[in-house]
Design an enzyme around this catalytic site. Structure first.
Site, PDB file in Angstrom:
ATOM      1  N   GLU A  46       0.819  -1.203   0.000  1.00 42.22           N
ATOM      2  CA  GLU A  46       0.000   0.000   0.000  1.00 42.22           C
ATOM      3  C   GLU A  46       0.863   1.268   0.000  1.00 42.22           C
ATOM      4  O   GLU A  46       0.515   2.266  -0.628  1.00 42.22           O
ATOM      5  CB  GLU A  46      -0.913   0.018   1.231  1.00 42.22           C
ATOM      6  CG  GLU A  46      -1.926  -1.125   1.277  1.00 42.22           C
ATOM      7  CD  GLU A  46      -1.409  -2.331   2.036  1.00 42.22           C
ATOM      8  OE1 GLU A  46      -2.221  -2.982   2.710  1.00 42.22           O
ATOM      9  OE2 GLU A  46      -0.186  -2.620   1.967  1.00 42.22           O
ATOM     10  N   CYS A  78      -0.552   0.094   7.594  1.00 48.55           N
ATOM     11  CA  CYS A  78      -1.009   0.490   6.261  1.00 48.55           C
ATOM     12  C   CYS A  78      -2.426   1.036   6.293  1.00 48.55           C
ATOM     13  O   CYS A  78      -2.802   1.861   5.462  1.00 48.55           O
ATOM     14  CB  CYS A  78      -0.914  -0.697   5.304  1.00 48.55           C
ATOM     15  SG  CYS A  78       0.779  -1.168   4.929  1.00 48.55           S
ATOM     16  N   THR A 155      12.238 -44.340  -7.618  1.00 46.80           N
ATOM     17  CA  THR A 155      13.010 -43.117  -7.401  1.00 46.80           C
ATOM     18  C   THR A 155      14.515 -43.328  -7.437  1.00 46.80           C
ATOM     19  O   THR A 155      15.274 -42.359  -7.501  1.00 46.80           O
ATOM     20  CB  THR A 155      12.646 -42.502  -6.040  1.00 46.80           C
ATOM     21  OG1 THR A 155      12.945 -43.452  -4.998  1.00 46.80           O
ATOM     22  CG2 THR A 155      11.173 -42.143  -5.992  1.00 46.80           C
ATOM     23  N   ALA A 156      14.962 -44.557  -7.353  1.00 45.24           N
ATOM     24  CA  ALA A 156      16.393 -44.861  -7.381  1.00 45.24           C
ATOM     25  C   ALA A 156      16.569 -46.339  -7.667  1.00 45.24           C
ATOM     26  O   ALA A 156      15.647 -47.145  -7.460  1.00 45.24           O
ATOM     27  CB  ALA A 156      17.051 -44.505  -6.054  1.00 45.24           C
ATOM     28  N   LEU A 198      21.383 -28.861  -1.201  1.00 43.55           N
ATOM     29  CA  LEU A 198      20.085 -28.350  -0.754  1.00 43.55           C
ATOM     30  C   LEU A 198      20.058 -26.825  -0.727  1.00 43.55           C
ATOM     31  O   LEU A 198      19.604 -26.205   0.238  1.00 43.55           O
ATOM     32  CB  LEU A 198      19.717 -28.929   0.618  1.00 43.55           C
ATOM     33  CG  LEU A 198      19.604 -30.456   0.686  1.00 43.55           C
ATOM     34  CD1 LEU A 198      19.349 -30.912   2.111  1.00 43.55           C
ATOM     35  CD2 LEU A 198      18.535 -30.979  -0.250  1.00 43.55           C
ATOM     36  N   GLY A 293      14.302 -39.142   1.012  1.00 44.94           N
ATOM     37  CA  GLY A 293      14.029 -40.488   0.535  1.00 44.94           C
ATOM     38  C   GLY A 293      12.621 -40.949   0.855  1.00 44.94           C
ATOM     39  O   GLY A 293      11.836 -40.227   1.482  1.00 44.94           O
TER      40      GLY A 293
END
Length: 360
Positions: A46, A78, A155-156, A198, A293
């Site tokens: 604002e 605000c 996944t693996a 990460l 995992g």
């Protein structure tokens, strides 16, 4: 209001723990001023819009994606700024559940004789700040679990090899989801297996513009026994990092010099995931991005703590001996199966991306 939401989205990567907010001040169809909240501790949407509008704001309408604040924090209220500017009407998309604002901002405006309307594009405004609303209303962050899998749901490989299932475009897309998060959560098993960083890397932008600025998300590692070895990337101190561990863990102070630590209670032979999320909420985490995992991801899902699954599907097959997507309890009745709702599905390079949420 649609324009105000587009403006709010510009703060997607920089406002946490604050919400993303946009404001447009208009006289009929004519836009007089606009702005968005850019960083925590800096002026709110604002204020920027009122600065641009100047004296023209008197008698105009302000469209704001979130209820104007009514209290002094690091910036003035605000609601007071809108009153002082002499706007005639304020249209609010979503009410702000933060206790010091909740209804008080609109009450200030109405007390000053300003017409206030609420609910215009409320759902879109809440979606943009889904983590903020989760933290304030549910006392825990919005948890998004990112997974990459083959067409046969793996996944693996059986030996743990998983780099890379998906292509470059999918990996670049993940960086944007990381960047919008308050924290990236993983576990010591993933650290031991993959030694991940990460962090947000190689963040790109569309339409030829410069990559967006972002606040580096905090790394959070669940390491019950503090077994993360020296030399691991998550110990390098390059970004804020928090290790959560059991009270009984032996602490090597030298190894964990560059990171913060906190003790969390245990449940079912692991750290208490509900306590983990409560702690992260207390520390201002809105959205938590999980990359781990099948054990941790499955535990989060089974506990009802996975609010969203972000799944990248590569057009490859890994075979039935490869590792599964989630480690979940064995079902014996189809009536007990978990139901998911597809929120979004699209192609990302050679891979597919599906965003799903558990059905209520």
């Amino acid at each position: 209001m649609a324009q105000a939401l587009c403006l709010a989205e510009r703060g997607l990567y920089t406002t946490q723990p604050n919400p993303r907010v946009g404001c447009v001040i208009a006289d009929g169809e004519r836009v007089l001023g606009q702005g968005w909240h850019q960083r925590a501790g800096e002026p709110h949407a604002e204020v920027f819009a009122l600065r641009e509008a100047g004296e023209r704001a008197r008698g105009a309408t302000a469209y704001v994606t979130l209820e104007p604040c009514a209290h002094w924090g690091r910036t003035p209220p605000c609601a007071d700024a809108l009153v002082a500017a002499g706007v005639a009407r304020v249209v609010v998309a979503a009410e702000d559940p933060f206790p010091q604002v909740d209804g008080h901002g609109m009450a200030k405006l109405r007390a000053a004789g300003i017409a206030v309307q609420t609910g215009l594009m409320r759902e879109a405004a809440r979606e943009l700040n889904i983590g903020f609303f989760s933290r304030i209303e549910r006392k825990r962050p919005w948890v998004r679990v990112k997974l990459a899998m083959s067409l046969d749901g793996r996944t693996a490989l059986a030996n743990g090899a998983s780099v890379w299932i998906t292509g470059e475009a999918a990996r670049a897309d993940v960086q944007r989801w990381r960047a919008r998060s308050s924290a990236i959560l993983s576990a010591s098993g993933t650290v031991l297996a993959d030694n991940p960083r990460l962090t947000v890397r190689g963040l790109s932008s569309s339409e030829g513009r410069e990559p967006p600025a972002y606040e580096p998300p905090m790394r959070v590692i669940l390491d019950r026994h503090l077994r993360t070895p020296a030399g691991s990337h998550v110990l390098d101190g390059s970004v804020r990092t928090l290790f959560l561990h059991a009270a009984s863990a032996a602490v090597d102070e030298e190894r964990f010099t560059n990171v913060a630590r906190a003790v969390v209670g245990e449940a079912n032979d692991m750290l208490d995931l509900y306590a983990v999320m409560a702690l992260l909420a207390e520390r201002g985490s809105n959205e938590v991005h999980v990359e781990a995992g099948p054990t941790l991801c499955g535990a989060l899902f089974a506990a009802g703590l996975a609010d969203e699954l972000l799944i990248y599907v590569a057009p490859v097959l890994l075979g039935d001996a490869a590792r599964p997507l989630l480690a979940l309890p064995t079902l014996t009745d189809m009536a007990d199966r978990w139901h998911l709702q597809v929120e979004d599905s699209r192609q990302v390079g050679a891979d597919g991306r599906i965003r799903l949420r558990p059905r209520a």
